[in-house]
Scaffold this motif. Structure first.
Motif, PDB file in Angstrom:
ATOM      1  N   PHE A   1      86.965 -62.121 -14.494  1.00  0.00           N
ATOM      2  CA  PHE A   1      87.821 -63.222 -14.934  1.00  0.00           C
ATOM      3  C   PHE A   1      87.113 -64.566 -14.770  1.00  0.00           C
ATOM      4  O   PHE A   1      87.265 -65.465 -15.607  1.00  0.00           O
ATOM      5  CB  PHE A   1      89.125 -63.218 -14.137  1.00  0.00           C
ATOM      6  N   TYR A   2      86.354 -64.693 -13.681  1.00  0.00           N
ATOM      7  CA  TYR A   2      85.608 -65.935 -13.459  1.00  0.00           C
ATOM      8  C   TYR A   2      84.595 -66.165 -14.577  1.00  0.00           C
ATOM      9  O   TYR A   2      84.487 -67.273 -15.122  1.00  0.00           O
ATOM     10  CB  TYR A   2      84.904 -65.880 -12.106  1.00  0.00           C
TER      11      TYR A   2
ATOM     12  N   PRO B   1      86.214 -67.469  -6.378  1.00  0.00           N
ATOM     13  CA  PRO B   1      87.350 -67.730  -7.277  1.00  0.00           C
ATOM     14  C   PRO B   1      88.662 -67.280  -6.641  1.00  0.00           C
ATOM     15  O   PRO B   1      89.181 -66.207  -6.933  1.00  0.00           O
ATOM     16  CB  PRO B   1      86.999 -66.913  -8.526  1.00  0.00           C
TER      17      PRO B   1
ATOM     18  N   CYS C   1      94.918 -61.414  -9.190  1.00  0.00           N
ATOM     19  CA  CYS C   1      94.580 -59.990  -9.313  1.00  0.00           C
ATOM     20  C   CYS C   1      95.185 -59.179  -8.173  1.00  0.00           C
ATOM     21  O   CYS C   1      95.670 -58.057  -8.383  1.00  0.00           O
ATOM     22  CB  CYS C   1      93.066 -59.812  -9.335  1.00  0.00           C
TER      23      CYS C   1
ATOM     24  N   PHE D   1      91.096 -69.703 -13.710  1.00  0.00           N
ATOM     25  CA  PHE D   1      90.500 -68.468 -13.208  1.00  0.00           C
ATOM     26  C   PHE D   1      89.077 -68.697 -12.692  1.00  0.00           C
ATOM     27  O   PHE D   1      88.544 -67.851 -11.980  1.00  0.00           O
ATOM     28  CB  PHE D   1      90.479 -67.404 -14.304  1.00  0.00           C
TER      29      PHE D   1
ATOM     30  N   SER E   1      91.855 -66.600  -8.929  1.00  0.00           N
ATOM     31  CA  SER E   1      91.697 -65.338  -9.642  1.00  0.00           C
ATOM     32  C   SER E   1      91.903 -64.153  -8.705  1.00  0.00           C
ATOM     33  O   SER E   1      92.534 -63.154  -9.070  1.00  0.00           O
ATOM     34  CB  SER E   1      90.307 -65.272 -10.280  1.00  0.00           C
ATOM     35  N   THR E   2      91.389 -64.265  -7.480  1.00  0.00           N
ATOM     36  CA  THR E   2      91.575 -63.203  -6.490  1.00  0.00           C
ATOM     37  C   THR E   2      93.046 -63.040  -6.137  1.00  0.00           C
ATOM     38  O   THR E   2      93.553 -61.914  -6.010  1.00  0.00           O
ATOM     39  CB  THR E   2      90.765 -63.511  -5.223  1.00  0.00           C
TER      40      THR E   2
ATOM     41  N   THR F   1      88.010 -59.922 -10.364  1.00  0.00           N
ATOM     42  CA  THR F   1      88.087 -61.375 -10.212  1.00  0.00           C
ATOM     43  C   THR F   1      86.813 -62.048 -10.713  1.00  0.00           C
ATOM     44  O   THR F   1      86.867 -63.136 -11.298  1.00  0.00           O
ATOM     45  CB  THR F   1      88.318 -61.741  -8.741  1.00  0.00           C
TER      46      THR F   1
ATOM     47  N   ALA G   1      86.451 -66.994 -17.809  1.00  0.00           N
ATOM     48  CA  ALA G   1      86.967 -68.362 -17.784  1.00  0.00           C
ATOM     49  C   ALA G   1      85.839 -69.375 -17.902  1.00  0.00           C
ATOM     50  O   ALA G   1      85.995 -70.434 -18.517  1.00  0.00           O
ATOM     51  CB  ALA G   1      87.755 -68.592 -16.495  1.00  0.00           C
TER      52      ALA G   1
END
Length: 208
Positions: free
Chosen positions: A74-75, A97, A104, A87, A100-101, A71, A78
């Motif tokens: 992804f943060y 985030p 995922c 994200f 995103s969490t 996550t 993003a």
């Protein structure tokens, strides 16, 4: 770092030595070799139960940390524009985030629920090996592209020997990967390239 690596090495070698001393090495070719070795002791039944519970707890922790680290990746992606901004959206109270969490977590739950464990394990292994190869090669490349970059610490033989040997060992381990796993990894990589060239490349903040 070197000290902790040496301690881990000694512990692993010690455990393996004890296992071979308890049972013949041929009987350790199973899904839970440590449990097989402990069962051979007079207190094997309850010790194996405790060990299996500890293994489950350890795997659960590793799984949770893997999801949480993904996550954050992804943060960061993003935040750099490589993924949609959703994200990188943070929760008001926890400042994490959360979207995103959530994505995922659902994705990992579905895959772990429907995909066989051996497929997940092999796919994870080949992904880790490829990542390690790129990490080792990056060290070699940065010796030329970032010569003046400040280094916080130095590792003995880390300039050329360790990255070269490490990357070669990873390539050697890749020889044991099945063709089906390799095709799955290529398909997954192709999907990532599609996402990158269709969105990430055009929205990356580095291009600005």
């Amino acid at each position: 770092l070197i000290g902790s690596t040496i301690i881990s090495l000694v512990l692993y070698v010690g455990v393996c030595t004890v296992m071979v001393g308890l049972v013949p090495y041929a009987s350790l070719n199973s899904d839970s070799p440590l449990s097989e070795a402990i069962t051979a002791t007079p207190y094997g039944r309850w010790l194996s139960i405790l060990m299996n519970l500890g293994g489950i707890a350890g795997l659960t922790t590793v799984g949770m940390m893997s999801v949480l680290s993904q996550t954050r990746l992804f943060y960061a992606m993003a935040h750099d524009g490589l993924l949609p901004h959703i994200f990188a959206k943070l929760h008001r109270k926890t400042n994490t985030p959360w979207i995103s969490t959530l994505i995922c977590g659902i994705f990992c739950a579905l895959f772990s629920g429907f995909c066989p464990v051996d497929i997940l394990g092999e796919t994870t292994s080949i992904s880790a090996l490829i990542i390690y190869i790129f990490a080792h090669v990056s060290v070699l490349v940065m010796r030329f592209t970032h010569k003046d970059m400040p280094r916080g610490f130095k590792v003995p033989c880390g300039k050329w020997l360790i990255p070269t040997v490490g990357s070669l060992l990873c390539v050697l381990l890749l020889k044991g990967i099945s063709k089906a796993t390799a095709f799955r990894f290529l398909a997954w990589t192709l999907l990532g390239q599609i996402v990158y060239f269709s969105y990430g490349y055009w929205n990356s903040t580095r291009r600005e």
